[in-house]
Design an enzyme around this catalytic site. Structure first.
Site, PDB file in Angstrom:
ATOM      1  N   THR A   1       0.853  -1.191   0.000  1.00 43.43           N
ATOM      2  CA  THR A   1       0.000   0.000   0.000  1.00 43.43           C
ATOM      3  C   THR A   1       0.887   1.238   0.000  1.00 43.43           C
ATOM      4  OG1 THR A   1      -1.830  -1.055   1.114  1.00 43.43           O
ATOM      5  CG2 THR A   1      -1.533   1.279   1.596  1.00 43.43           C
TER       6      THR A   1
ATOM      7  N   VAL B   1     -13.360  -4.501   2.727  1.00 42.07           N
ATOM      8  CA  VAL B   1     -12.716  -3.191   2.718  1.00 42.07           C
ATOM      9  C   VAL B   1     -11.747  -3.151   3.894  1.00 42.07           C
ATOM     10  CG1 VAL B   1     -13.080  -0.697   2.899  1.00 42.07           C
ATOM     11  CG2 VAL B   1     -14.751  -2.100   1.677  1.00 42.07           C
ATOM     12  N   GLY B   2     -10.537  -2.671   3.655  1.00 38.86           N
ATOM     13  CA  GLY B   2      -9.534  -2.605   4.719  1.00 38.86           C
ATOM     14  C   GLY B   2      -9.510  -1.250   5.396  1.00 38.86           C
ATOM     15  N   ASP B   3      -8.388  -0.944   6.008  1.00 39.89           N
ATOM     16  CA  ASP B   3      -8.265   0.295   6.780  1.00 39.89           C
ATOM     17  C   ASP B   3      -7.972   1.519   5.923  1.00 39.89           C
ATOM     18  OD1 ASP B   3      -5.741  -0.991   6.227  1.00 39.89           O
ATOM     19  OD2 ASP B   3      -4.790   0.538   7.476  1.00 39.89           O
TER      20      ASP B   3
ATOM     21  N   THR C   1      -0.030   1.053   6.798  1.00 45.96           N
ATOM     22  CA  THR C   1      -0.007  -0.119   5.920  1.00 45.96           C
ATOM     23  C   THR C   1       0.099  -1.365   6.786  1.00 45.96           C
ATOM     24  OG1 THR C   1       1.256  -1.344   4.273  1.00 45.96           O
ATOM     25  CG2 THR C   1       2.500   0.214   5.607  1.00 45.96           C
ATOM     26  N   GLY C   2      -0.594  -2.428   6.379  1.00 42.04           N
ATOM     27  CA  GLY C   2      -0.545  -3.653   7.162  1.00 42.04           C
ATOM     28  C   GLY C   2      -1.855  -4.392   7.014  1.00 42.04           C
ATOM     29  N   THR C   3      -2.072  -5.385   7.829  1.00 41.29           N
ATOM     30  CA  THR C   3      -3.328  -6.136   7.768  1.00 41.29           C
ATOM     31  C   THR C   3      -4.441  -5.244   8.311  1.00 41.29           C
ATOM     32  OG1 THR C   3      -2.085  -8.159   8.051  1.00 41.29           O
ATOM     33  CG2 THR C   3      -4.459  -8.301   8.384  1.00 41.29           C
ATOM     34  N   GLY C   4      -5.262  -4.730   7.384  1.00 42.88           N
ATOM     35  CA  GLY C   4      -6.184  -3.649   7.702  1.00 42.88           C
ATOM     36  C   GLY C   4      -7.157  -3.933   8.823  1.00 42.88           C
TER      37      GLY C   4
HETATM   38  N1  ASP Z   1      -3.769  -1.984   4.800  1.00 45.53           N
HETATM   39  C1  ASP Z   1      -4.160  -2.534   3.534  1.00 45.53           C
HETATM   40  C2  ASP Z   1      -5.470  -3.259   3.684  1.00 45.53           C
HETATM   41  O1  ASP Z   1      -5.642  -3.985   4.647  1.00 45.53           O
HETATM   42  C3  ASP Z   1      -3.172  -3.492   2.958  1.00 45.53           C
HETATM   43  C4  ASP Z   1      -1.773  -2.945   2.833  1.00 45.53           C
HETATM   44  O2  ASP Z   1      -1.309  -2.184   3.688  1.00 45.53           O
HETATM   45  O3  ASP Z   1      -1.097  -3.299   1.834  1.00 45.53           O
HETATM   46  O4  ASP Z   1      -6.295  -3.174   2.798  1.00 45.53           O
END
Ligand code: ASP
Length: 352
Positions: free
Chosen positions: A216, A245-247, A267-270
């Protein structure tokens, strides 16, 4: 809080606010290109050089806008548009695929001067989702639009529309196939208009799988007028399902900006970032607990996110020009620059 402190300081020390103002850099910029298990030796020298050059180019685009007196919002849009066009990142072209074989893009932007914000989720045909998020903020009476409606609005606003295949890359398609295989799910047909299958570098796929990279993109900027803004753009997570939908498009989770405290992009596991409201939580610790930006970022990422077993990171910036980043993964593509300073471009956890 800050106004209160400034008022209190100016009563006791009449010159203090001016001194603070003089310390502030004319402008500042901090960028990320995703966090993940990015380790030395796991990336080829060519790939590493490509990421470093791309992050430097992102800083250059931001510098051009901010040096000329452009707004933090303009800088964010310029930096992110370029990253959305760069297949290295999971944003725009190069975005990851859903389990159904689509690229569903999310983005958000927030203006720290006014707390105005715009966000979009699940768009499939807008070349620059960050520009659509900005249009939602500036040209609609809403904050968040999703799916088909968001695209109707994009067309009405005259934004550049592309066929869904514009976002296709062989590397992400191959990662999708691998992930679906692992999950025991069917592999969908290649998207209409996608190029003919090409051989993929299996070494790179192995590394992608092992590195669990996010990719991201996000930016926080401070302009000459002293205003902070933040923006984030993503394709989400590989093989996401059911309109997930993520964060990234959720204000307060993946993106937040307030001139009273700071700006943050994540960025990360939303899912974890949504549950912790990571971005606004960091700013609240700065505003209400008086923590330094770095201490606030570390508390939320190193302690609280880690305690939930979430993974990822953030970049952040205050109106005074303090820059921080924090991540609990081995690496995060990141870069920063302040007026008159030297650019910093880093990937691994053991760099600055
Ligand atoms: N944060 C983003 C999501 O969970 C993924 C990412 O950071 O690449 O959609």
């Amino acid at each position: 809080m800050r106004n209160f402190i400034l008022a209190a300081m100016s009563a006791a020390l009449p010159t203090a606010p001016q001194a603070l103002g003089q310390d502030r850099p004319d402008w500042a910029l901090v960028v990320h290109g995703g966090a993940g298990v990015i380790e030395r030796g796991a990336m080829t020298p060519e790939t590493e050089a490509a990421y470093r050059a791309s992050m430097q180019a992102a800083l250059d685009r931001g510098e051009t806008v901010l040096e000329a007196g452009g707004s933090a919002l303009d800088a964010i849009e310029a930096v992110i548009q370029g990253m959305e066009d760069d297949p290295l990142y999971n944003a725009g072209r190069g975005a990851v695929f859903t389990a159904a074989g689509r690229n569903e893009l999310d983005a958000s932007i927030m203006d720290g001067a006014t707390l105005n914000a715009g966000a979009v989720a699940g768009v499939t045909q807008v070349r620059h989702p960050i520009t659509l998020a900005r249009a939602v903020m500036e040209e609609s009476r809403h904050v968040m639009l999703q799916g088909e409606g968001a695209e109707t609005f994009a067309v009405e606003q005259g934004l550049e529309m592309v066929a869904p295949a514009h976002f296709f890359t062989e590397r992400r398609w191959a990662s999708l196939e691998r992930t679906l295989d692992r999950l025991g799910l069917d592999i969908p047909p290649r998207p209409e208009g996608a190029p003919d299958p090409e051989p993929v570098d299996h070494g790179m796929l192995d590394r992608d799988a092992r590195e669990h990279r996010f990719g991201t993109v996000g930016v926080v900027a401070l302009d000459r007028a002293g205003n902070i803004a933040a923006g984030t753009s993503t394709g989400g997570t590989t093989a996401k399902r059911w309109g997930r939908v993520g964060d990234s498009p959720i204000l307060g989770a993946g993106t937040y900006a307030s001139n009273e405290s700071c700006g943050v992009s994540a960025t990360g596991t939303g899912e974890f970032f949504i549950r912790l409201t990571v971005a606004s939580r960091i700013c609240a610790l700065v505003e209400f607990q008086g923590l330094s930006l770095q201490a606030a970022a570390d508390q939320v990422i190193q302690d609280e996110l880690t305690a939930l077993e979430g993974d990822g990171g953030i970049v952040a910036l205050t109106p005074q020009g303090d820059i921080a980043w924090s991540f609990n993964t081995p690496g995060m593509y990141r870069a920063s620059l302040t007026a008159g300073g030297k650019p910093v471009v880093s990937i691994y956890g053991d760099e600055d």
